[in-house]
Structures are given as structure tokens and as C-alpha cells.
Write an enzyme that holds these catalytic residues in place. Sequence first.
Site, short mmCIF file in Angstrom:
data_model
loop_
_atom_site.label_atom_id
_atom_site.label_comp_id
_atom_site.label_asym_id
_atom_site.label_seq_id
_atom_site.Cartn_x
_atom_site.Cartn_y
_atom_site.Cartn_z
N HIS A 30 50.58 -2.38 3.69
CA HIS A 30 49.21 -2.42 3.69
C HIS A 30 48.65 -1.07 3.42
CE1 HIS A 30 45.67 -4.92 5.31
NE2 HIS A 30 45.18 -3.97 4.45
N ARG A 64 44.05 -10.28 1.59
CA ARG A 64 44.23 -10.48 2.82
C ARG A 64 45.51 -11.46 3.34
NH1 ARG A 64 42.09 -7.00 5.08
NH2 ARG A 64 41.39 -7.92 7.05
#
Length: 308
Positions: free
Chosen positions: A271, A223
Amino acid sequence: MNIVYKSEPERGRRWQRLLAEQAPDIRFQLWPDIVDPEQVDCLIAWQPPDNIMQHFPNLKVLFSVGAGVDQFDYASLPASLPVVRMIEPGLTRGMVEYVTFAVLGLHRNMPRYLQQQRQQVWLEHPGRPASRSRVGVMGMGTLGEAVLQPLVQLGFDCAGWSRTGKNLAGVKSFVGQGELGNFLARSDILICLLPLTAATEGILNAELFNQLPQGASLVQVGRGKHLQHDHLLAALDSGQLSAAVIDVTSPEPLPVGHRFWQHPAIWLTPHIASQTQPESAVQALLDNLRRFERGETMTGVVDRERGY
């Protein structure tokens, strides 16, 4: 069953078509066009609306559209509301592909060769067999265990670090804070696949980087808030780290002018390491919905005390 989907619209329309074919008994609505919000049983979302329970007072289950669940405000959710993260084969396969690519690229010095190509430099660097590259995975959940399997098969010396012990063929297991230092000391290529919790936020920092072998490299697919950007840049500039493959950042997208964009030792992707695939995700969703209807435990239910 009445479901609302709040995420990327085109993907939602694909989910809608698949569910219409496979489970016509389910009513599937796309946010924000909701009829009878009081009848909504399940919400599927990445970023849910504020005050979820005011929107859907009879909500029974909250599903994340992806593997992450740290984006939810648990303080605003009833303690009895199950929160479920996405575990599905397509998402897992994507992460396996990306991490294998990243590890092989780092192992074979590809970031350095890419820079040489841009500079029109023809220079060979010594290589070594996979068996002499030590790979360490932080986070031994579903994704962590999956990415290690092909790396073991390729001959890498693999280890994993987790909150509890794991038994995975060909992988050395390190457990808890007390064994973190030993794990880091033998990680030439470090992969972060941790969940984001209060304990793991900012964990990729100078203190951790200094415990890695000099010249180690990083694959950051956990993350964004795990990584302290300035600490990584300092480690790369000093030579403590040689390269990094970064797929998640905080914020996203990175602002114009951020040093990650141009740093010669960083490969940056937006991402995309692992994305939920509609066909397999819908199958996973249907399986969990049927489990829920039968009163059985769903796959991927979040333990709120642990945060994942």
C-alpha cells in the site's frame, strides 16, 4: 481554528511544524494529547476514534488524511458534517509514478523476466510497441485522469470507464454498466482506481476477469475490498490473466502463507503506490480551511449518496 490530527505520528509532527511556520494562528494538536476537545473545529484522520461526535461535540469538518474515505462510519456522523478527502499534488504524483511503472513493467513482461532471473533462465520473449497495448482505467476521478496522461504520451491505446462521461484527449470514454463489457474487452492492462462503494465492492471478480482479453493483466491500486483474491488466483492459474500488480489488499497486511506472497505472476507492494506528502498536503489543507472560513465550497467534499 483548532485542529486535531489522528494518523501516523511522525507525519503528524511534520504537519505540526509546517503549520506552525505557515499558519501560526491555527492550533494543531496530535491525538491523543487533546486539550479542550469541545473547542476542536476540525479532525484530520485515517481511522477516526469511535463516537467522533462524543469526543468532539462541536466538530465542523472531518478531513481524510488520504484520498480514501470509505473507512468512515457515516451513520455515526451528522448529515451536516462535511467529510473531505485529500486531493493534493504530492499524492497525485505518487500515483502517476506507480501506475506508469506498473504499466510499463507489465507491457515489457518484467514479472516473467524476474521469475526467469530467479530460475537462472535466459529466454527472450516477443515485445510489441505501446500503441498495440490497450490500457483501461476504471475510475476517472482526479487520480484516474492524472495517470492516463503520461500513458497517452507514451503511445498506449487508452480508455477510461466511469459513472459519467469524460472528455480527455487521447482517451476513449466508456460510461456506466451498459458499456462496461465493451471497455473490458479492449483492456489488455486493466487499472483499478475506483472509489469503494456498495456498488464497487468485489467488482474485481471472475465475471469481470472473463470479459478481459485472454492474457490480460491487472494493476490494483483502488481499495482492497474491490478484489476477490480467490478469483484473481484462479484467473492467473488458468491463464485468463497473465500477471497482476497489487498494492492494496483486504486485509492489510496479508497473513503469512497467503498465496499472493509467492505467486510467480504477482508483484505485491504494501500500500505504497501513493502517499500524502506533508508539504503539499498542508498547502491543500490550508486552502480548504480558508475556503471554509469564507463560506466557499471546499475541494474534495464527499457526496455521501455516491460514497466519494
